[in-house]
Scaffold this active site. Structure first.
Site, PDB file in Angstrom:
ATOM      1  NE  ARG A   1       0.177   1.500   3.296  1.00 23.91           N
ATOM      2  CZ  ARG A   1       1.094   2.415   3.566  1.00 23.91           C
ATOM      3  NH1 ARG A   1       2.367   2.067   3.733  1.00 23.91           N
ATOM      4  NH2 ARG A   1       0.792   3.697   3.667  1.00 23.91           N
ATOM      5  N   GLY A   2       0.258   2.398  -0.151  1.00 22.94           N
ATOM      6  CA  GLY A   2       1.055   3.621  -0.314  1.00 22.94           C
ATOM      7  C   GLY A   2       1.193   3.878  -1.808  1.00 22.94           C
TER       8      GLY A   2
ATOM      9  CG  ASP B   1      -3.070   8.058  -1.690  1.00 21.02           C
ATOM     10  OD1 ASP B   1      -2.969   8.556  -0.562  1.00 21.02           O
ATOM     11  OD2 ASP B   1      -2.756   6.884  -1.951  1.00 21.02           O
TER      12      ASP B   1
ATOM     13  CD  GLN C   1      -3.145   2.764   6.702  1.00 20.31           C
ATOM     14  OE1 GLN C   1      -3.794   3.104   7.685  1.00 20.31           O
ATOM     15  NE2 GLN C   1      -3.721   2.572   5.528  1.00 20.31           N
TER      16      GLN C   1
ATOM     17  CG  ASN D   1      -2.490  11.631   2.285  1.00 20.90           C
ATOM     18  OD1 ASN D   1      -1.910  10.730   1.662  1.00 20.90           O
ATOM     19  ND2 ASN D   1      -2.203  11.895   3.539  1.00 20.90           N
ATOM     20  CE  LYS D   2      -5.260   5.662   4.210  1.00 20.78           C
ATOM     21  NZ  LYS D   2      -6.176   4.791   3.446  1.00 20.78           N
TER      22      LYS D   2
HETATM   23  O1  MRU Z   1      -4.546   3.119   2.047  1.00 19.86           O
HETATM   24  P1  MRU Z   1      -3.070   3.367   1.951  1.00 19.86           P
HETATM   25  O2  MRU Z   1      -2.305   2.852   3.107  1.00 19.86           O
HETATM   26  O3  MRU Z   1      -2.514   2.926   0.622  1.00 19.86           O
HETATM   27  O4  MRU Z   1      -2.956   4.958   1.977  1.00 19.86           O
HETATM   28  C1  MRU Z   1      -1.677   5.534   1.898  1.00 19.86           C
HETATM   29  C2  MRU Z   1      -1.681   7.012   2.031  1.00 19.86           C
HETATM   30  O5  MRU Z   1      -2.712   7.647   2.132  1.00 19.86           O
HETATM   31  C3  MRU Z   1      -0.350   7.700   1.934  1.00 19.86           C
HETATM   32  O6  MRU Z   1      -0.341   8.863   2.703  1.00 19.86           O
HETATM   33  C4  MRU Z   1      -0.077   8.073   0.471  1.00 19.86           C
HETATM   34  O7  MRU Z   1      -0.244   6.973  -0.358  1.00 19.86           O
HETATM   35  C5  MRU Z   1       1.283   8.619   0.285  1.00 19.86           C
HETATM   36  S1  MRU Z   1       2.518   7.374   0.435  1.00 19.86           S
HETATM   37  C6  MRU Z   1       4.007   8.059   0.088  1.00 19.86           C
END
Ligand code: MRU
Length: 347
Positions: free
Chosen positions: A51-52, A238, A197, A248-249
Site C-alpha cells: 500500500r502507499g 495519493d 498505518q 490523501n488518507k
Molecule cells: O490506504 P493506503 O495505506 O494505501 O494509503 C496511503 C496514504 O494515504 C499515503 O499517505 C499516500 O499513499 C502517500 S505514500 C508516500
C-alpha cells in the site's frame, strides 16, 4: 546501524519474482511474499499487502513484467492483447492513487514500441520506475527539510515512509532528513484508523531509525495543535489535481483545517508521479470506499452496534488553499494553485 529504509523493502524484484513485505502483518510479523503471477499482484494491491501510492505503482510495474512473461510464453504473437487485459486488472485494483495508472502507462509505452521477448526491457523499465522513486524521495527530503525552519515537533498521518514507496519515503523522507539536520525533535504519528498505518507502520519505521515518536489517536491532533505542540503537519498524497487539491488518507483534510486554525503549517510531499494534470480539481478524484467490516470489527472481533450502517472512505481531499507547501522532486510550490502547478509540472 543501517537505517531502516536500507534494511526493509516494501517492494523488491528477486530471483525472477516480485517480493512484497506483507504490511498487513506488521509490526508483529515480518513476512515477505513471493509473487510470480500478475493476478497475485492485483490481489496484493487490493488487499493491502502492499500500500502507499508510489509503492503500489512500482509493484504494478513489476506485475506487468510477470504478465508479459506469462503471456509471451503462452503465445509470442498475441501476447500484447492478453497483457492489455492484465493491465486493466492492475489499474482497477485501487482507484485513488494515480501512481498506479501512471506506472502502467509507462510500461504500456515500452510495450507499444518493442519487438521480441519483452521481459528484459520491461524489467528495465520497472527497475527505472523504482529507482527514480527512491531518488525523488531523497531530493524531496532535502527540499522539504529546507522549509522546516526552527527546531520543533511535527505531526504526520498514515504512512508515507519507506514502506509506502520505493524506499526512504515522501513525508517520512522529509522527516528523516529534518531529524538528521537537527530540525525535528519529535514526530507525532496519528494512529490512522481503520488500518492503523500510523501505529503499525510509521511508528515502526521511526522507532527503528531512533527518531522519537509519540502516537496519538486521530481525534487528538487538534488538541495537540491547540497546545502549541507542533510546528508542521507533514503528509504524503495519493493524487494531486491540476489546481493543487490533494487526496490523501482519510483524516488529512481535518488535519489541514485544524492546522490552519492553529497557525500550524501544512506540507504535502509527493513525487510528480502523484500529480494528475488531467483532472481540474479534487472534486474529480475517485475516492475508494472500503468494506464496512473495517469499522464494524477490530482484530476480527465485532465492535459496533448491530444494525449500524457504515461510511468508510479511504481518502479525503484537502483543498489547495489549505496547503502551505507542496514538495515534489522538481521543486516546491508554496501555497500551490493552478498556475504554480502548471509551472512545476513544466519544469
Ligand atoms: O490506504 P493506503 O495505506 O494505501 O494509503 C496511503 C496514504 O494515504 C499515503 O499517505 C499516500 O499513499 C502517500 S505514500 C508516500
Amino acid at each position: 546501524m543501517t537505517p531502516f529504509h536500507d534494511r526493509a523493502h516494501a517492494v523488491a524484484w528477486r530471483k525472477d519474482a516480485l517480493e512484497l513485505l506483507d504490511q498487513r502483518r506488521l509490526p508483529g510479523t515480518v513476512i515477505y511474499r513471493r509473487l510470480t503471477a500478475v493476478g497475485e499482484v492485483a490481489e496484493a494491491i487490493r488487499s493491502m499487502v502492499v500500500r502507499g501510492a508510489p509503492a503500489i505503482g512500482i509493484a504494478a510495474a513489476y506485475g506487468v513484467v510477470l504478465a508479459a512473461r506469462a503471456r509471451h510464453a503462452e503465445n509470442p504473437h498475441r501476447w500484447r492483447e492478453r497483457v492489455a487485459a492484465d493491465l486493466a486488472m492492475l489499474a482497477a485494483a485501487r482507484p485513488t492513487a494515480v501512481n498506479l495508472v501512471w506506472a502502467l502507462r509507462r510500461m504500456e509505452g515500452i510495450i507499444a514500441e518493442m519487438e521480441g521477448d519483452p521481459v528484459e526491457r520491461l524489467l528495465a523499465q520497472a527497475w527505472a520506475i523504482h529507482q527514480e522513486d527512491i531518488a525523488a524521495n531523497r531530493r524531496m527530503g532535502e527540499l522539504g527539510a529546507a522549509l522546516l525552519g526552527k527546531r520543533g515537533a511535527v505531526l504526520t498521518h498514515c504512512n508515507a515512509g519507506a514502506l509506502a514507496t520505493g524506499g526512504y519515503g515522501t513525508a517520512l523522507g522529509v522527516i528523516r532528513r529534518g531529524h538528521e539536520a537537527g530540525l525535528i525533535e519529535r514526530v507525532y504519528a496519528d494512529e490512522t484508523r481503520p488500518w492503523l498505518q500510523g501505529a503499525r507502520l510509521t511508528a515502526w519505521e521511526l522507532v527503528q531509525d531512533g527518531i522519537p515518536v509519540t502516537l496519538l489517536a486521530d481525534g487528538a491532533a487538534a488538541a495537540l495543535m491547540q497546545r502549541g505542540g507542533v510546528r508542521w503537519v507533514i503528509v504524503g498524497a495519493d493524487r494531486i489535481a491540476a489546481n493543487g487539491d490533494v487526496a490523501n488518507k482519510i483524516g488529512t483534510y481535518y488535519l489541514a483545517v485544524a492546522a490552519r486554525y492553529h497557525g500550524v503549517r501544512f506540507m504535502v510531499v509527493a513525487p510528480t508521479s502523484t500529480v494528475d494534470m488531467r483532472i481540474a480539481s479534487g472534486a474529480e478524484i475517485p475516492i475508494e470506499q472500503r468494506a464496512a467490516e473495517e469499522l464494524l470489527t477490530f482484530g476480527g472481533q465485532p465492535v459496533a452496534a448491530t444494525g449500524a450502517e457504515v461510511w468508510n472512505p479511504s481518502f479525503d481531499v484537502t483543498p489547495a488553499a489549505l496547503v502551505d507547501a507542496l514538495v515534489t522532486e522538481r521543486g516546491v510550490a508554496l501555497a500551490p494553485d493552478g498556475e504554480k502547478m502548471a509551472r512545476l509540472m513544466a519544469a
